[in-house]
Design an enzyme around this catalytic site. Structure first.
Site, PDB file in Angstrom:
ATOM      1  N   LYS A   1      49.399 -22.937  60.736  1.00 44.37           N
ATOM      2  CA  LYS A   1      48.850 -23.929  58.956  1.00 44.37           C
ATOM      3  C   LYS A   1      48.540 -25.189  59.368  1.00 44.37           C
ATOM      4  CE  LYS A   1      48.949 -23.053  53.910  1.00 44.37           C
ATOM      5  NZ  LYS A   1      50.428 -23.950  52.985  1.00 44.37           N
TER       6      LYS A   1
ATOM      7  N   HIS B   1      60.026 -25.090  47.982  1.00 46.32           N
ATOM      8  CA  HIS B   1      60.074 -23.668  48.588  1.00 46.32           C
ATOM      9  C   HIS B   1      60.679 -23.096  49.346  1.00 46.32           C
ATOM     10  CE1 HIS B   1      56.554 -25.078  51.276  1.00 46.32           C
ATOM     11  NE2 HIS B   1      57.028 -23.979  51.616  1.00 46.32           N
TER      12      HIS B   1
ATOM     13  N   ASP C   1      60.461 -20.866  53.358  1.00 41.51           N
ATOM     14  CA  ASP C   1      59.406 -20.175  54.262  1.00 41.51           C
ATOM     15  C   ASP C   1      59.870 -18.774  53.924  1.00 41.51           C
ATOM     16  OD1 ASP C   1      58.028 -22.762  54.291  1.00 41.51           O
ATOM     17  OD2 ASP C   1      58.951 -23.421  56.785  1.00 41.51           O
TER      18      ASP C   1
ATOM     19  N   HIS D   1      62.255 -26.822  50.263  1.00 52.91           N
ATOM     20  CA  HIS D   1      61.730 -28.180  50.884  1.00 52.91           C
ATOM     21  C   HIS D   1      60.262 -28.430  50.074  1.00 52.91           C
ATOM     22  CE1 HIS D   1      59.882 -24.421  52.931  1.00 52.91           C
ATOM     23  NE2 HIS D   1      58.976 -25.567  54.331  1.00 52.91           N
TER      24      HIS D   1
END
Length: 331
Positions: A198, A217, A219, A273
């Site tokens: 990404k 959020h 991962d 993070h």
């Protein structure tokens, strides 16, 4: 449906941030300042093995995050990866739109803008390009950028190198948990373990103190390995505070993800993070998410649970985990 791209918005020279990008007061960088100047763990893979296992164990347990140096990926390959990603985002808008994805129809690979709204109806200041890199049987080269022409060659070379580093780190993490060194890779699908690329683009933002590139959020991957450009912006959460992560040339930024938290039965925490944006400069990052195949069953590893340490997480397929995370359902 036509999507308003953040990069296109930024190029018209806005004086003020459109309302949908202004975060609620408590989320704004101006009201949630990070601690600066404290060094996050930096781990050289050239250390003696026993020291490496110990320092990675401590970093995963205390931070869920560390920087990796002496990893063996040639600096010139990292430069080339950054060059071909930057070239794609400099293409004319109509050219980029040929690669547009459609998450509403389950089509995640391609060019996108995260316009998925949260409860406050706020969106993030970021465009991205997303595609699978590994295993070869699942790669769709037709969704990869055709321009620049060297994109595929460079990305395939980087995939080979990042796969090696990922396997080494998974072995070291397995050993840090007191498991056989191949335990995590085997559980994550072995050779069918997936790597997703990404590329995030955060254009200059007129009021960066009010916006976020990516909201807080964790991962959903097992691990994430990221290289940024030189513009800082990544912040990690620890002990009730945000910590700013300084740029370190040619280092890999390593995140513990949700699947490792589950597999380790909570010994290692998935790192919370967020990403900030800059008023004058474009920030970019290249994140590789290491995930299990959708059908893989993920739960606390048997070697880490007993009568004194019962399972803290349910076992489910990765597909079910993704569905619940995307739809903000309890796991």
């Amino acid at each position: 449906m036509e999507v308003e791209r953040v990069q296109a918005l930024a190029t018209v020279g806005l004086d003020a941030l459109p309302a949908q990008f202004v975060r609620p007061s408590h989320e704004r960088p101006e009201n949630s300042r990070a601690i600066e100047g404290m060094t996050v763990p930096v781990i050289s893979l050239s250390q003696p093995h026993h020291a490496l296992v110990r320092t990675i164990h401590e970093a995963c347990r205390e931070w869920g995050f560390f920087l990796v140096t002496d990893h063996g990926i040639p600096p010139q390959l990292i430069r080339r990866l950054q060059e071909v990603g930057g070239e794609f985002f400099r293409l004319p808008q109509e050219e980029k739109e040929k690669y547009a994805n459609d998450p509403s129809r389950g089509s995640f690979e391609g060019y996108g803008t995260k316009m998925t709204k949260n409860r406050e109806e706020k969106v993030e200041w970021v465009d991205y390009f997303f595609h699978l890199m590994h295993p070869p049987c699942k790669v769709k080269h037709e969704v990869w950028p055709q321009h620049p022409p060297s994109y595929r060659e460079v990305t395939e070379e980087y995939n080979k190198e990042i796969l090696k580093v990922t396997e080494v780190l998974l072995e070291l993490i397995s050993e840090g948990l007191g498991l056989e060194k191949n335990a995590l890779k085997a559980t994550l699908g072995g050779d069918q373990m997936e790597l997703e690329m990404k590329i995030n683009l955060y254009p200059p933002c007129p009021q960066p103190q009010l916006a976020l590139g990516v909201e807080p959020h964790t991962d959903m991957s097992a691990v994430t390995i990221l290289v940024p450009n030189e513009v800082p912006g990544l912040q990690v959460w620890k002990d009730g505070s945000w910590f700013a992560v300084d740029y370190l040339a040619d280092a890999l930024f390593f995140h513990v993800g949700d699947q490792i938290e589950v597999l380790s039965n909570g010994k290692y925490k998935s790192v919370l993070h967020r990403s900030l944006v800059n008023k004058e400069k474009t920030r970019m990052s290249w994140a590789v998410f290491c995930t299990p195949p959708h059908e893989a069953l993920i739960g606390p590893l048997p070697g880490l649970i007993d009568d004194h340490n019962p399972a803290k997480y349910s076992t489910k397929t990765y597909a079910e985990f993704r569905h619940r995370k995307f739809n903000k359902l309890p796991q």
